[in-house]
Design a protein around this motif. Sequence first.
Motif, PDB file in Angstrom:
ATOM      1  N   ILE A 193       0.967  -1.130  -0.129  1.00  0.00           N
ATOM      2  CA  ILE A 193       0.169  -0.093  -0.161  1.00  0.00           C
ATOM      3  C   ILE A 193       0.904   1.288   0.040  1.00  0.00           C
ATOM      4  O   ILE A 193       2.056   1.368   0.356  1.00  0.00           O
ATOM      5  N   GLU A 194       0.305   2.366  -0.291  1.00  0.00           N
ATOM      6  CA  GLU A 194       0.838   3.662  -0.378  1.00  0.00           C
ATOM      7  C   GLU A 194       0.013   4.731   0.319  1.00  0.00           C
ATOM      8  O   GLU A 194      -1.468   4.792   0.131  1.00  0.00           O
ATOM      9  N   LEU A 234      -5.307   4.760   2.016  1.00  0.00           N
ATOM     10  CA  LEU A 234      -4.359   3.873   1.658  1.00  0.00           C
ATOM     11  C   LEU A 234      -4.818   3.108   0.090  1.00  0.00           C
ATOM     12  O   LEU A 234      -5.663   2.667  -0.121  1.00  0.00           O
ATOM     13  N   ARG A 235      -3.706   3.386  -0.755  1.00  0.00           N
ATOM     14  CA  ARG A 235      -3.878   2.984  -2.038  1.00  0.00           C
ATOM     15  C   ARG A 235      -3.194   1.577  -2.321  1.00  0.00           C
ATOM     16  O   ARG A 235      -2.173   1.551  -1.952  1.00  0.00           O
ATOM     17  N   VAL A 236      -3.778   0.713  -2.675  1.00  0.00           N
ATOM     18  CA  VAL A 236      -3.398  -0.559  -3.300  1.00  0.00           C
ATOM     19  C   VAL A 236      -2.607  -0.276  -4.237  1.00  0.00           C
ATOM     20  O   VAL A 236      -3.026  -0.002  -5.538  1.00  0.00           O
ATOM     21  N   LYS A 237      -1.244  -0.430  -4.221  1.00  0.00           N
ATOM     22  CA  LYS A 237      -0.271  -0.326  -5.311  1.00  0.00           C
ATOM     23  C   LYS A 237      -0.461  -0.887  -6.832  1.00  0.00           C
ATOM     24  O   LYS A 237      -0.540  -0.454  -7.731  1.00  0.00           O
ATOM     25  N   TRP A 246      -8.436   1.455  -3.274  1.00  0.00           N
ATOM     26  CA  TRP A 246      -8.337   2.010  -1.866  1.00  0.00           C
ATOM     27  C   TRP A 246      -8.740   1.207  -0.765  1.00  0.00           C
ATOM     28  O   TRP A 246      -9.920   0.500  -1.066  1.00  0.00           O
ATOM     29  N   PHE A 247      -8.426   1.078   0.089  1.00  0.00           N
ATOM     30  CA  PHE A 247      -8.898   0.379   1.437  1.00  0.00           C
ATOM     31  C   PHE A 247     -10.029   1.268   1.826  1.00  0.00           C
ATOM     32  O   PHE A 247     -10.139   2.290   1.734  1.00  0.00           O
ATOM     33  N   PHE A 306     -10.380  -3.894   0.275  1.00  0.00           N
ATOM     34  CA  PHE A 306      -9.236  -2.943  -0.456  1.00  0.00           C
ATOM     35  C   PHE A 306      -9.977  -2.649  -1.820  1.00  0.00           C
ATOM     36  O   PHE A 306      -8.919  -2.563  -2.708  1.00  0.00           O
TER      37      PHE A 306
END
Length: 216
Positions: free
Chosen positions: A71-72, A83-86, A91-92, A103
């Motif tokens: 995540i970022e 929280l971005r799932v790469k 997004w979470f 997610f």
Amino acid sequence: MSDSVSLTRLWLIDWFGHIIDHDPIRDELIRRPFTPNEYPDLFALAPVPLNLPSTAVLRKRSSLPRSLPDIEMVDAGDNLIGLRVKDRDTWFSINPRNELTHFNAASLMGWEKLTPMTFEMLNGLSALFDRTVATVLDAKGQECEPAHFRPEGDNVVVLNDFQFMMGRNADQLRAIGELAPGKELRVTLKGWEGDTQQTFTVKRLKEGASVAGADA
């Protein structure tokens, strides 16, 4: 992350005042109401200082097989994050109708915004919620009722009739959380809307609630 980078633990509180945790039975991330002086098994490891966007690692104390995505942390304004799932660019998010999370959100909206909380900030928030930890007086010297989250959400805490966002008062919560037993602090909180503010006096009680296990 490089071994030379300093890391800190950040606990995550959602839009409605629930804290993100881990259910070891189902091995899933869940949300539950914030409870003063408790430190969930789920936290994010993030670099210090936190310069967004930044890679972060979700950790659960229970060592269970289901892995968590890379995540970022992304700036969402007012010291909130998403929280971005790469690898999926999703997004979470939380589901406010139950205690579940996922997610798979397509965009960063209100339910995807989280307040990152250090150990000291959680202690400070607990002091406002729990009168066995601290007394809180308003500007007239009257004792305040325990704080609570506004049920409509918006990351808003209600203290007496004053409403404030945790993200806009990160430094104030940290200062409250660092109070030694028997010490007091006069703190000005920034209001939820506009330029409103109110000043309170917080006194840490000598026999506060135990925080044992927070750094286990």
